[in-house]
Write a protein that holds these residues in place. Structure first.
Motif, short mmCIF file in Angstrom:
data_model
loop_
_atom_site.label_atom_id
_atom_site.label_comp_id
_atom_site.label_asym_id
_atom_site.label_seq_id
_atom_site.Cartn_x
_atom_site.Cartn_y
_atom_site.Cartn_z
N UNK A 1 0.85 -1.19 0.00
CA UNK A 1 0.00 0.00 0.00
C UNK A 1 0.89 1.25 0.00
N UNK A 2 0.28 2.40 -0.22
CA UNK A 2 1.05 3.64 -0.29
C UNK A 2 0.19 4.82 0.10
N UNK A 3 0.79 5.76 0.78
CA UNK A 3 0.16 7.03 1.08
C UNK A 3 0.51 8.06 0.01
N UNK A 4 -0.45 8.90 -0.34
CA UNK A 4 -0.20 10.04 -1.22
C UNK A 4 -0.44 11.30 -0.41
N UNK A 5 0.62 12.06 -0.16
CA UNK A 5 0.52 13.33 0.56
C UNK A 5 0.90 14.46 -0.39
N UNK A 6 0.95 15.68 0.12
CA UNK A 6 1.23 16.84 -0.74
C UNK A 6 2.23 17.77 -0.07
N UNK A 7 3.12 18.31 -0.87
CA UNK A 7 4.17 19.18 -0.36
C UNK A 7 3.69 20.54 0.07
N UNK A 8 2.46 20.93 -0.35
CA UNK A 8 1.94 22.24 0.04
C UNK A 8 0.91 22.13 1.16
N UNK A 9 0.96 20.99 1.91
CA UNK A 9 0.04 20.81 3.04
C UNK A 9 0.85 20.56 4.32
N UNK B 1 -3.50 13.05 3.79
CA UNK B 1 -3.08 12.09 2.77
C UNK B 1 -4.14 11.03 2.49
N UNK B 2 -4.02 10.41 1.32
CA UNK B 2 -4.90 9.34 0.88
C UNK B 2 -4.11 8.04 0.89
N UNK B 3 -4.73 6.98 1.38
CA UNK B 3 -4.10 5.67 1.41
C UNK B 3 -4.64 4.81 0.29
N UNK B 4 -3.73 4.27 -0.52
CA UNK B 4 -4.10 3.42 -1.64
C UNK B 4 -3.66 1.99 -1.37
N UNK B 5 -4.55 1.05 -1.66
CA UNK B 5 -4.19 -0.36 -1.58
C UNK B 5 -3.24 -0.70 -2.72
N UNK B 6 -2.58 -1.86 -2.70
CA UNK B 6 -1.73 -2.24 -3.83
C UNK B 6 -2.49 -2.23 -5.16
N UNK B 7 -3.75 -2.70 -5.16
CA UNK B 7 -4.52 -2.70 -6.40
C UNK B 7 -4.79 -1.28 -6.89
N UNK B 8 -5.12 -0.38 -5.96
CA UNK B 8 -5.37 1.01 -6.34
C UNK B 8 -4.09 1.66 -6.87
N UNK B 9 -2.95 1.35 -6.24
CA UNK B 9 -1.68 1.86 -6.74
C UNK B 9 -1.45 1.45 -8.19
N UNK B 10 -1.71 0.18 -8.48
CA UNK B 10 -1.50 -0.33 -9.84
C UNK B 10 -2.47 0.31 -10.82
#
Length: 295
Positions: free
Chosen positions: A118-126, A205-214
């Motif tokens: 899984x992976x988190x997506x965050x932002x540099x302006x937050x 941030x948003x958390x993506x499962x491995x499937x969502x990452x793909x």
């Protein structure tokens, strides 16, 4: 980093043009609310704070660069657990930057004969996404294990007109007239937006499962990420924290950030602690070089 942390790696796209800000926002100084904090060390930037907060919680952070890559590579080249990935097509939008970061993690997993996690997506302006938020996101990993494909740190609510609030409303929110965490108007919404319907208020941030990452990796160039994730099984964390929704992407938002920190100085102290602990290898560019790129 907390050794008991269950959060995955984090991708932070910071490759954009900062067109709404009018200058390179990632290197804008973090607006400490008092002189004691400002004099506690070197000049730290919005991106410094966002990276330090993520590094305090995640085992690895992938910073995707574009504009100003050489400056960022020199600045962060000696930071432990931080990988830099250059995205040459950064002018085409954020989706490609997120794809570049996820592709890096996918290839890294393949090199170690492991499946992508899984992976988190965050932002540099937050920069207000602090440890209080990352700690609560630990619950999101359980949701992923139970079958969720996307986890948003937001909430569901009954609303007649979901959407991003006006500048005046946002200014009132930060000033404490209508606290962001308590009113019915939030910066981002997804889902059913008909009158008097339940809308989802999405933070980061948003958390993506491995499937969502793909799924994101395989998306066509230029495809927006939110519509891509919409059909996936989504879990909403019912969190109330202003930092989930506060992206500093305009001059007005930058001014409001300082106003907010004046009212919530504990957020600034948390940020200062994070940068001092996580960015010991930071290489500071000359003021003239940074100013030249921003102008």
């Amino acid at each position: 980093m907390n050794k008991s942390c269950r959060l995955p790696d984090c991708v932070i796209p910071a490759a954009g043009l900062s067109s709404r800000m009018g200058q390179w926002k990632m290197m804008l100084p973090f607006p400490w609310p008092d002189n004691h904090m400002a004099s506690a060390g070197p000049v730290y930037t919005l991106l410094d704070v966002a990276l330090a907060q993520a590094l305090s919680a995640c085992p690895r952070v992938v910073l995707v660069t574009g504009r100003g890559h050489q400056i960022l590579a020199r600045r962060y080249g000696n930071i432990a657990r931080l990988a830099l990935v250059y995205h040459p097509q950064y002018q085409q939008g954020m989706t490609g930057s997120v794809q570049a970061g996820l592709t890096y993690l996918s290839l890294l997993a393949q090199q170690h004969s492991q499946p992508m996690g899984a992976c988190l997506i965050a932002h540099g302006d937050m920069p207000l996404v602090g440890q209080r938020i990352y700690r609560q996101l630990n619950a999101a990993m359980l949701a992923i294990k139970q079958g969720a494909e996307v986890v948003f740190p937001g909430r569901s609510q009954l609303t007649a007109n979901p959407g991003r609030p006006s500048d005046t409303l946002l200014r009132n929110n930060i000033a404490g007239v209508h606290p962001i965490s308590d009113n019915g108007d939030m910066p981002y919404t997804t889902g059913n937006t008909t009158d008097n319907a339940t809308a989802h208020v999405a933070g980061h941030p948003v958390l993506l499962s491995p499937m969502a990452c793909q799924a994101v990796i395989n998306a066509a160039p230029g495809h927006r990420i939110k519509p891509l994730l919409a059909p996936l099984r989504t879990h909403w964390l019912q969190l109330n924290d202003d930092g989930l929704y506060f992206d500093v992407d305009t001059p007005a938002a930058y001014r409001l950030l300082r106003q907010y920190l004046l009212r919530q100085p504990e957020c600034a102290w948390e940020a200062l602690s994070a940068v001092q602990q996580q960015l010991s290898g930071l290489q500071h560019e000359s003021t003239a070089m940074e100013k030249g790129l921003r102008d």
